[in-house]
Design a protein around this motif. Structure first.
Motif, PDB file in Angstrom:
ATOM      1  N   GLY A 106     -21.852   2.730  61.402  1.00 27.33           N
ATOM      2  CA  GLY A 106     -22.234   1.511  60.712  1.00 27.33           C
ATOM      3  C   GLY A 106     -21.083   0.530  60.619  1.00 27.33           C
ATOM      4  N   ALA A 107     -21.324  -0.543  59.857  1.00 27.18           N
ATOM      5  CA  ALA A 107     -20.320  -1.597  59.718  1.00 27.18           C
ATOM      6  C   ALA A 107     -20.507  -2.295  58.396  1.00 27.18           C
ATOM      7  N   GLU A 108     -19.451  -3.002  57.981  1.00 29.17           N
ATOM      8  CA  GLU A 108     -19.549  -3.842  56.799  1.00 29.17           C
ATOM      9  C   GLU A 108     -19.171  -5.259  57.181  1.00 29.17           C
ATOM     10  N   VAL A 109     -19.959  -6.220  56.650  1.00 33.65           N
ATOM     11  CA  VAL A 109     -19.705  -7.640  56.864  1.00 33.65           C
ATOM     12  C   VAL A 109     -19.392  -8.249  55.506  1.00 33.65           C
ATOM     13  N   ARG A 110     -18.246  -8.916  55.427  1.00 32.23           N
ATOM     14  CA  ARG A 110     -17.864  -9.555  54.173  1.00 32.23           C
ATOM     15  C   ARG A 110     -17.739 -11.061  54.388  1.00 32.23           C
ATOM     16  N   PHE A 111     -17.913 -11.810  53.297  1.00 31.50           N
ATOM     17  CA  PHE A 111     -17.901 -13.267  53.333  1.00 31.50           C
ATOM     18  C   PHE A 111     -16.795 -13.767  52.401  1.00 31.50           C
ATOM     19  N   TRP A 112     -16.036 -14.764  52.869  1.00 31.32           N
ATOM     20  CA  TRP A 112     -14.851 -15.179  52.142  1.00 31.32           C
ATOM     21  C   TRP A 112     -14.795 -16.691  51.968  1.00 31.32           C
ATOM     22  N   ASP A 113     -14.333 -17.087  50.797  1.00 29.08           N
ATOM     23  CA  ASP A 113     -13.966 -18.480  50.569  1.00 29.08           C
ATOM     24  C   ASP A 113     -12.603 -18.676  51.233  1.00 29.08           C
ATOM     25  N   ALA A 114     -12.553 -19.471  52.314  1.00 26.72           N
ATOM     26  CA  ALA A 114     -11.324 -19.586  53.100  1.00 26.72           C
ATOM     27  C   ALA A 114     -10.201 -20.255  52.316  1.00 26.72           C
ATOM     28  N   ALA A 115     -10.531 -21.050  51.300  1.00 25.50           N
ATOM     29  CA  ALA A 115      -9.494 -21.745  50.541  1.00 25.50           C
ATOM     30  C   ALA A 115      -8.766 -20.816  49.588  1.00 25.50           C
ATOM     31  N   THR A 116      -9.439 -19.759  49.154  1.00 33.12           N
ATOM     32  CA  THR A 116      -8.836 -18.882  48.152  1.00 33.12           C
ATOM     33  C   THR A 116      -8.662 -17.451  48.630  1.00 33.12           C
ATOM     34  N   GLY A 117      -9.371 -17.054  49.696  1.00 31.34           N
ATOM     35  CA  GLY A 117      -9.318 -15.667  50.148  1.00 31.34           C
ATOM     36  C   GLY A 117     -10.087 -14.729  49.255  1.00 31.34           C
ATOM     37  N   THR A 118     -11.030 -15.262  48.479  1.00 23.73           N
ATOM     38  CA  THR A 118     -11.862 -14.421  47.611  1.00 23.73           C
ATOM     39  C   THR A 118     -13.276 -14.332  48.183  1.00 23.73           C
ATOM     40  N   GLU A 119     -13.977 -13.257  47.842  1.00 25.16           N
ATOM     41  CA  GLU A 119     -15.321 -13.053  48.387  1.00 25.16           C
ATOM     42  C   GLU A 119     -16.291 -14.084  47.823  1.00 25.16           C
ATOM     43  N   SER A 120     -17.134 -14.612  48.730  1.00 21.62           N
ATOM     44  CA  SER A 120     -18.055 -15.679  48.353  1.00 21.62           C
ATOM     45  C   SER A 120     -19.502 -15.213  48.308  1.00 21.62           C
ATOM     46  N   ARG A 121     -19.807 -14.084  48.919  1.00 25.91           N
ATOM     47  CA  ARG A 121     -21.175 -13.554  48.936  1.00 25.91           C
ATOM     48  C   ARG A 121     -21.113 -12.041  48.821  1.00 25.91           C
ATOM     49  N   PRO A 122     -22.257 -11.423  48.538  1.00 28.52           N
ATOM     50  CA  PRO A 122     -22.294  -9.960  48.466  1.00 28.52           C
ATOM     51  C   PRO A 122     -22.014  -9.322  49.829  1.00 28.52           C
ATOM     52  N   LEU A 123     -21.537  -8.113  49.786  1.00 29.92           N
ATOM     53  CA  LEU A 123     -21.259  -7.336  50.986  1.00 29.92           C
ATOM     54  C   LEU A 123     -22.549  -7.051  51.746  1.00 29.92           C
ATOM     55  N   LEU A 124     -22.491  -7.150  53.087  1.00 30.49           N
ATOM     56  CA  LEU A 124     -23.619  -6.808  53.949  1.00 30.49           C
ATOM     57  C   LEU A 124     -23.247  -5.553  54.734  1.00 30.49           C
ATOM     58  N   ARG A 125     -24.096  -4.509  54.627  1.00 28.67           N
ATOM     59  CA  ARG A 125     -23.853  -3.274  55.383  1.00 28.67           C
ATOM     60  C   ARG A 125     -24.918  -3.113  56.467  1.00 28.67           C
ATOM     61  N   THR A 126     -24.488  -2.552  57.595  1.00 30.53           N
ATOM     62  CA  THR A 126     -25.416  -2.247  58.679  1.00 30.53           C
ATOM     63  C   THR A 126     -25.275  -0.775  59.037  1.00 30.53           C
ATOM     64  N   THR A 127     -26.323  -0.224  59.617  1.00 30.96           N
ATOM     65  CA  THR A 127     -26.291   1.190  59.994  1.00 30.96           C
ATOM     66  C   THR A 127     -25.713   1.396  61.394  1.00 30.96           C
ATOM     67  N   ARG A 128     -25.514   0.319  62.108  1.00 33.78           N
ATOM     68  CA  ARG A 128     -24.959   0.407  63.457  1.00 33.78           C
ATOM     69  C   ARG A 128     -23.707  -0.462  63.557  1.00 33.78           C
ATOM     70  N   THR A 129     -22.840  -0.085  64.486  1.00 35.05           N
ATOM     71  CA  THR A 129     -21.618  -0.868  64.661  1.00 35.05           C
ATOM     72  C   THR A 129     -21.957  -2.240  65.217  1.00 35.05           C
ATOM     73  N   VAL A 130     -21.158  -3.233  64.816  1.00 39.08           N
ATOM     74  CA  VAL A 130     -21.381  -4.628  65.198  1.00 39.08           C
ATOM     75  C   VAL A 130     -20.472  -4.974  66.370  1.00 39.08           C
ATOM     76  N   GLN A 131     -21.050  -5.601  67.386  1.00 37.58           N
ATOM     77  CA  GLN A 131     -20.289  -6.010  68.564  1.00 37.58           C
ATOM     78  C   GLN A 131     -19.988  -7.505  68.569  1.00 37.58           C
ATOM     79  N   GLN A 132     -20.902  -8.329  68.030  1.00 38.37           N
ATOM     80  CA  GLN A 132     -20.714  -9.776  67.936  1.00 38.37           C
ATOM     81  C   GLN A 132     -21.417 -10.269  66.684  1.00 38.37           C
ATOM     82  N   LEU A 133     -20.926 -11.385  66.123  1.00 37.03           N
ATOM     83  CA  LEU A 133     -21.669 -12.022  65.043  1.00 37.03           C
ATOM     84  C   LEU A 133     -21.689 -13.521  65.277  1.00 37.03           C
TER      85      LEU A 133
END
Length: 833
Positions: free
Chosen positions: A344-371
């Motif tokens: 699996g994989a985890e996708v995280r979202f960030w506020d680029a100005a502060t480096g803090t998370e901007s949205r909830p964590l997204l998990r997938t059951t398969r590895t991610v090759q592109q987004l």
């Protein structure tokens, strides 16, 4: 020609002493009938030699006339305070007591006899000897010696070495942990250590014994270079800057990785981004030029403003490698991906100005090759393992829509549609309801990569077999075809990334094996897209040569190609005539209209540079054994008396090493004029002088071949095993590199003109056009310049540096710059100091 200096400045003294010896007590009648003495024999001291302490050498010879003899000693590159014995009867041994000032192993001591009439006997055989350093004081301490190359300082803790800028030493208590801190001069960077162990700064050395190491500093490339080009080893992805002028390419070539930024409009490499603290693994460019995001192997994200060395912001995003990242359309958020080792994989979202998370964590059951973040900012598409694409709404409240049997994905410019690549088919869907709108079959296999033009309703499609086409999304018609299918379907991995230019009708295609970063320009009326390659070579740059007029510089690559660049560093042409075998040598004619190339296919080719076609040849170096192809290491062109000459030197691989051979042809008739099947020693340089063809061997001897008479004359320099050599522009001197340093030898006599001590051998040397300087480089990765001074010294300066060994150097004819190539596949033109 028989007198040879054993250390700089002593040649004239020896010649004068011998002339005086010939005058003492002798008449001209006696000299006329005198025969020269026999071959001398040399004996070494029984005890070991020590720096600063006298040691005795012995020589003996017989004179056929019974004349008294004086023995002259030659120490090669060793430093000694004497070199001539007292006069003794014929057949009587004489001793010379010599004191050496330099420690090391030397291989070139010899002697010869001179009789009272000035007749000179043959040299004895060479013998080797060692000079050891004085013993260290028995004070419970150990000595640390530092050599600083380039502009920078080194300090130690504990104190002892304070701001060292040259060669410094200090003694510390046995077992002391000495910490070394470096301080580059303004405009310079620290390149690394040699002989000190690992590279961290400060570097900590445990002193259990005497140690010597080198700190290397180099000028910053952007400060010291006029232009640079680069290759790549394993490019994997590319991202356009927001204006379409800059292009960032991720190269996972080694453990650390590198992001290279090209100024595409100028055709130059603008910057290389590396981080000592972590490996680079992914790249994405935001809506502003200053927002170049790099994913690191340690889980961090780093934001770079191109042109700056260090990131202006970093933060920890994951517990492991950031394999992919993508910006939101507005550039305020950044999505990052980490594939979990257990699945699996985890996708995280960030506020680029502060480096803090901007949205909830997204998990997938398969590895991610592109987004892919949708242009309207509402969706995130993930290409996942096993041929699926998951489309997630960014409120993350609904189950994702899944496209099965999907190998690639692309959003339309407005995000209202998306394309999915499948086996021999590309299908277009409406984003709102995922309804199929069009299905376009094609001759490609699995559609491994897709991209949608931001200015045209076009899709570029590629597969693993390097089929590459641009489709009209509305009609499915092929707009242009840029396919280059390999002869062997297993040769290559296909394109790993396709990216349309943000404002133009062109796209970049990235391929890992063989490495390529290619710009394709699409013209609707043309059946084929025009291709321009950004990389210099896919392997090492083996040789570099400026044309005599200074308008063109040629580079020879390990990929079997020769590329021509204009004086501003823009690609002009590619010469491909060595069947993919490495090209190792280049040589121009005096007018700059012909270029000779030689390679691992055993062939030399003469190219008509204006047309880019073969003008003469190929010329084959005769192999020494059937089935074993020789490699041509050097080529040299010359015109004399209306006849054109092509000389080559190469080596023949054998089980126990290699054998060198030399061959010369008439370029007009193809007739072989000289063939030396096996030279006495391997050849390290080849060039033409007013005396003829100069063939320099690695034992510091050279032959001069006269093409008019067909005769060869041997000249001997101070014996050392040469790693590189170069003939001066006026053909009167030879620059050499060996384990003791660099030196300049007189071509006619072999006498030592100047030298500079250095423990670092060079792989390549080249003279400046005025013959007052020469440059070189090797495994230190540094590009050096040495200047001939009036005091016969060779002061050294650092011109630049590569990320790999320096393999080729050539001066621009105006002498204001020089170009170097290396195993890092880079080609850089440096401003001369």
């Amino acid at each position: 020609m028989w007198v040879r200096s054993w250390t700089w400045g002593h040649g004239a003294r020896v010649a004068g002493a011998l002339a005086l010896s010939a005058m003492l007590g002798c008449s001209s009648d006696d000299g006329a009938s005198s025969k020269p003495p026999g071959t001398a024999r040399i004996e070494l001291p029984v005890s070991a030699l020590t720096v600063g302490e006298a040691g005795t050498f012995r020589c003996v010879a017989e004179d056929p006339d019974g004349d008294a003899l004086t023995y002259v000693f030659d120490w090669g590159r060793a430093k000694a305070d004497t070199g001539m014995s007292q006069r003794v009867p014929s057949g009587t041994a004489a001793d010379v007591t010599a004191t050496f000032q330099t420690a090391g192993e030397f291989f070139a001591a010899r002697c010869r006899a001179v009789d009272t009439h000035g007749q000179v006997g043959a040299w004895s055989q060479y013998v080797g000897f060692a000079v050891q350093a004085p013993p260290s004081p028995n004070d419970g301490k150990r000595e640390l010696t530092l050599d600083v190359m380039g502009l920078g300082k080194v300090r130690s803790t504990p104190s002892g070495i304070d701001g060292c800028t040259g060669t410094c030493s200090a003694r510390f208590d046995l077992g002391t942990q000495v910490s070394l801190e470096v301080e580059p001069a303004e405009g310079w960077r620290f390149l690394g250590w040699l002989g000190c162990g690992a590279d961290p700064v400060p570097n900590v050395l445990p002193l259990e014994f005497d140690r010597r190491c080198t700190a290397r500093f180099a000028p910053k490339v952007e400060v010291a270079s006029e232009w640079r080009q680069s290759g790549a080893v394993l490019p994997s992805d590319a991202e356009w800057g927001p204006g379409g002028t800059l292009l960032a390419v991720m190269d996972r070539s080694d453990i650390q990785g590198v992001v290279r930024v090209w100024n595409v409009s100028q055709g130059h490499l603008a910057q290389e981004i590396r981080m000592r603290s972590a490996a680079l693994r992914s790249v994405a460019w935001g809506s502003q030029v200053r927002d170049l995001a790099v994913g690191l192997a340690d889980g961090r994200v780093a934001l770079f403003d191109p042109g700056m060395e260090a990131p202006y912001r970093t933060w920890s995003a994951h517990d492991g490698e950031v394999v992919k990242l993508d910006w939101s359309p507005g550039g305020s958020e950044l999505a990052t991906v980490h594939n979990i080792p257990t699945g699996g994989a985890e996708v995280r979202f960030w506020d680029a100005a502060t480096g803090t998370e901007s949205r909830p964590l997204l998990r997938t059951t398969r590895t991610v090759q592109q987004l892919h973040w949708s242009p309207d900012g509402q969706w995130l598409a993930l290409e996942v393992q096993s041929g699926q694409v998951e489309l997630h709404t960014l409120d993350l409240s609904a189950m994702p829509h899944v496209e099965e049997y999907a190998e690639s994905f692309a959003w339309s410019p407005d995000g209202a549609r998306y394309a999915v690549g499948r086996y021999q088919n590309v299908q277009v869907y409406a984003t709102a309801n995922h309804a199929l709108e069009a299905s376009w079959p094609g001759a490609w296999s699995v559609s491994s990569r897709l991209d949608w033009s931001p200015t045209k309703d076009w899709l570029v499609v590629s597969d693993l077999l390097r089929n590459l086409v641009v489709l009209d999304v509305t009609t499915g018609a092929v707009v242009t075809d840029a396919s280059e299918r390999p002869a062997d379907p297993l040769d290559g991995t296909g394109y790993s990334a396709l990216r349309f230019h943000p404002h133009g009708e062109s796209f970049v295609a990235v391929e890992g094996i063989p490495a390529a970063v290619s710009l394709f320009t699409v013209e609707e009326q043309a059946p084929r897209a025009h291709r321009r390659e950004l990389l210099t070579h896919t392997k090492a740059v083996n040789a570099v040569a400026w044309s005599p007029g200074g308008h063109t510089v040629a580079s020879a690559g390990g990929d079997g190609k020769v590329r021509l660049w204009n004086a501003s560093g823009q690609a002009q042409a590619t010469l491909d005539g060595h069947d993919g075998k490495e090209v190792h040598s280049l040589g121009w004619n005096a007018e700059g209209t012909w270029l000779a190339t030689g390679g691992a296919d055993g062939r030399a080719i003469l190219w008509d540079v204006a047309s880019g076609v073969i003008g003469s040849g190929p010329f084959y170096l005769t192999p020494q054994a059937q089935g074993r192809t020789p490699r041509i290491d050097f080529v040299a062109l010359q015109a004399s008396g209306g006849v054109g000459y092509l000389a080559v030197a190469g080596h023949h691989p054998i089980l126990t090493g290699r054998l060198s051979g030399v061959q010369v042809w008439n370029t007009r008739t193809g007739a072989s004029l000289l063939h030396i099947p096996v030279t006495d020693s391997p050849v390290v340089a080849l060039g033409w002088s007013a005396l003829g063809l100069v063939i320099v061997h690695d034992d510091a001897t050279w032959d001069v071949w006269n093409p008019e008479t067909g005769t060869r004359q041997r000249v001997e320099g101070p014996w050392e095993r040469l790693s590189a050599a170069a003939l001066s522009p006026d053909g009167t001197q030879v620059a050499c590199s060996d384990r003791l340093g660099v030196s300049v030898l007189d071509l006619a006599t072999g006498n030592l003109v100047a030298e500079a001590a250095s423990p670092l051998e060079q792989r390549t040397l080249a003279w400046s056009p005025d013959g007052k300087r020469f440059a070189g480089g090797g495994w230190t990765k540094l590009v050096f310049q040495w200047a001939l001074g009036e005091d016969r010294d060779l002061p050294r300066s650092v011109v630049g540096a590569h990320e790999g060994a320096v393999t080729g150097v050539s001066w621009r004819p105006d002498g204001q710059a020089l170009t170097s190539g290396g195993t890092d596949s880079a080609l850089v033109t440096w401003r001369a100091p």
